[in-house]
Design a protein around this motif. Structure first.
Motif, PDB file in Angstrom:
ATOM      1  N   ASP A 172      13.443   1.749  13.544  1.00  0.00           N
ATOM      2  CA  ASP A 172      14.320   1.824  12.196  1.00  0.00           C
ATOM      3  C   ASP A 172      15.032   2.950  13.523  1.00  0.00           C
ATOM      4  N   SER A 182      -1.808  -5.387   7.349  1.00  0.00           N
ATOM      5  CA  SER A 182      -1.291  -3.926   7.172  1.00  0.00           C
ATOM      6  C   SER A 182      -2.539  -3.112   7.792  1.00  0.00           C
ATOM      7  N   TYR A 183      -1.708  -1.145   7.440  1.00  0.00           N
ATOM      8  CA  TYR A 183      -2.195  -0.798   7.984  1.00  0.00           C
ATOM      9  C   TYR A 183      -3.337   0.428   7.253  1.00  0.00           C
ATOM     10  N   LEU A 194       9.535  11.410   8.616  1.00  0.00           N
ATOM     11  CA  LEU A 194       9.852  11.124   9.962  1.00  0.00           C
ATOM     12  C   LEU A 194      10.654   9.577  10.392  1.00  0.00           C
ATOM     13  N   ALA A 206      -3.680  11.988   7.249  1.00  0.00           N
ATOM     14  CA  ALA A 206      -3.879  11.256   6.074  1.00  0.00           C
ATOM     15  C   ALA A 206      -4.532  12.412   4.891  1.00  0.00           C
ATOM     16  N   VAL A 220       3.758   1.171   2.064  1.00  0.00           N
ATOM     17  CA  VAL A 220       3.872  -0.135   2.979  1.00  0.00           C
ATOM     18  C   VAL A 220       4.237  -1.273   2.206  1.00  0.00           C
ATOM     19  N   TYR A 246       7.285   8.146  16.504  1.00  0.00           N
ATOM     20  CA  TYR A 246       8.208   8.741  15.102  1.00  0.00           C
ATOM     21  C   TYR A 246       9.084  10.126  16.269  1.00  0.00           C
ATOM     22  N   HIS A 263       0.479   5.427   1.417  1.00  0.00           N
ATOM     23  CA  HIS A 263      -0.018   5.957   2.117  1.00  0.00           C
ATOM     24  C   HIS A 263       0.436   7.723   1.312  1.00  0.00           C
ATOM     25  N   ALA A 313       0.878  -1.050   0.156  1.00  0.00           N
ATOM     26  CA  ALA A 313       0.030   0.082  -0.048  1.00  0.00           C
ATOM     27  C   ALA A 313       0.383   1.091  -0.068  1.00  0.00           C
ATOM     28  N   VAL A 336      -4.940   6.633   0.879  1.00  0.00           N
ATOM     29  CA  VAL A 336      -4.403   5.026   1.123  1.00  0.00           C
ATOM     30  C   VAL A 336      -4.666   4.136  -0.151  1.00  0.00           C
ATOM     31  N   GLN A 374      10.675   6.059  12.404  1.00  0.00           N
ATOM     32  CA  GLN A 374       9.769   5.113  12.861  1.00  0.00           C
ATOM     33  C   GLN A 374      10.508   5.436  14.832  1.00  0.00           C
ATOM     34  N   GLU A 398      -5.123   4.041   7.288  1.00  0.00           N
ATOM     35  CA  GLU A 398      -4.528   5.700   7.051  1.00  0.00           C
ATOM     36  C   GLU A 398      -4.206   5.444   8.921  1.00  0.00           C
ATOM     37  N   GLN A 399      -2.651   6.598   9.410  1.00  0.00           N
ATOM     38  CA  GLN A 399      -2.519   6.583  10.895  1.00  0.00           C
ATOM     39  C   GLN A 399      -3.382   7.998  10.875  1.00  0.00           C
ATOM     40  N   LEU A 442       5.846  -0.008   7.302  1.00  0.00           N
ATOM     41  CA  LEU A 442       5.927   1.397   6.582  1.00  0.00           C
ATOM     42  C   LEU A 442       7.202   2.210   6.510  1.00  0.00           C
ATOM     43  N   GLN A 443       7.660   2.606   5.760  1.00  0.00           N
ATOM     44  CA  GLN A 443       8.222   3.798   5.854  1.00  0.00           C
ATOM     45  C   GLN A 443       7.759   5.312   4.983  1.00  0.00           C
ATOM     46  N   PHE A 444       8.247   6.256   5.772  1.00  0.00           N
ATOM     47  CA  PHE A 444       7.958   7.655   5.645  1.00  0.00           C
ATOM     48  C   PHE A 444       8.933   7.672   4.817  1.00  0.00           C
ATOM     49  N   TYR A 450       0.220  11.279   3.358  1.00  0.00           N
ATOM     50  CA  TYR A 450      -0.616  13.111   4.555  1.00  0.00           C
ATOM     51  C   TYR A 450       0.302  13.962   4.042  1.00  0.00           C
ATOM     52  N   ARG A 460      -5.817  -4.016   9.184  1.00  0.00           N
ATOM     53  CA  ARG A 460      -7.008  -4.998   7.960  1.00  0.00           C
ATOM     54  C   ARG A 460      -5.619  -6.325   8.218  1.00  0.00           C
TER      55      ARG A 460
END
Lengths: 111, 119
Positions: free
Chosen positions: B59, B104-105, B43, A46, A93, B35, A34, A32, A49, B45, B107-108, A99-101, A36, B97
């Motif tokens: 990380d 998996s996620y 950001l 957000a 993701v 974060y 995301h 996935a 997604v 984690q 939205e945060q 998940l990595q920004f 933001y 979900r």
């Protein structure tokens, strides 16, 4: 750590102009993406997604597309307004749930 | 109102003095994460949790501890803070979900941030 690149790092846009910028990510094991929006002195919020190749999402004047085969997503802002000024973050993701920004694209819209 | 809260919002402390930053969410989310945000680095984690009593390193976990004894709370603990931990910290939560490979996620949702200065 996933290799996530956002470009450009920053851009200045005249009010009323449209713009777009890129998020690149590893295409292997993708699950996935995301997006933001992060305004100064606030928390990230957000936008989208996205999971499917060819997906296109829209929220008002902001839209995003996704190409999972080549590992990139575009975010578009149509008719930029000063309130669109923010840093836009993407976060892929992978299929293991990592998940990595990215570092973000800072958008400054000037009247 | 659905929200993620963090306390304190601002903290100035000295090297070596243990501190805890609290994080709480009222959305019954399974997933919570911490974060840190540093200029030019985005950001990063620190730790995350997929559910109660389930935590894992992100990380940049060195110098931090977390716990998840209740679903709503996910405190970040700095046992012996150092100046390189001066940063802006965000807590986030999301629902999960179920997917073929596991979870998996969605939205945060982010807390308001905690600006920490370690002298």
């Amino acid at each position: 750590i996933l290799n996530v690149e956002q470009s450009p790092q920053s851009l200045h846009v005249q009010e009323g102009d449209s713009t777009n910028f890129t998020c690149s990510f590893p295409s292997s094991n993708f699950y996935a993406l995301h997006w933001y929006r992060w305004e100064t002195a606030k928390s990230p919020e957000a936008l989208f997604v996205m999971t499917l190749n060819g997906d296109e999402k829209k929220k008002g004047r902001i839209s995003a597309t996704l190409n999972t085969k080549e590992g990139y997503s575009y975010l578009y802002i149509k008719g930029s307004q000063p309130e669109d000024s923010a840093t836009y973050l993407c976060a892929p993701v992978n299929s293991w749930g990592k998940l990595q920004f990215g570092a973000g694209t800072q958008v400054v819209v000037t009247p | 109102e659905a929200q993620v809260t963090q306390n304190p919002r601002y903290l100035i402390t000295v090297t070596g003095k243990k501190l805890t930053v609290t994080c709480s969410q009222n959305m019954n989310h399974e997933y919570m994460s911490w974060y840190r945000q540093d200029p030019g680095l985005g950001l990063r984690q620190i730790y995350y949790s997929m559910n109660v009593e389930v935590t894992d390193k992100g990380d940049v976990p060195e110098g931090y501890k977390v716990s998840r004894k209740e679903k709503r709370n996910f405190p970040l603990i700095l046992e012996s803070p150092s100046p390189n931990q001066t940063s802006l910290y965000f807590c986030a939560s999301s629902s999960l979900r179920q997917v073929r490979e596991g979870s998996s996620y969605n939205e945060q949702f982010f807390g308001p941030g905690t600006r920490l200065t370690v002298l």
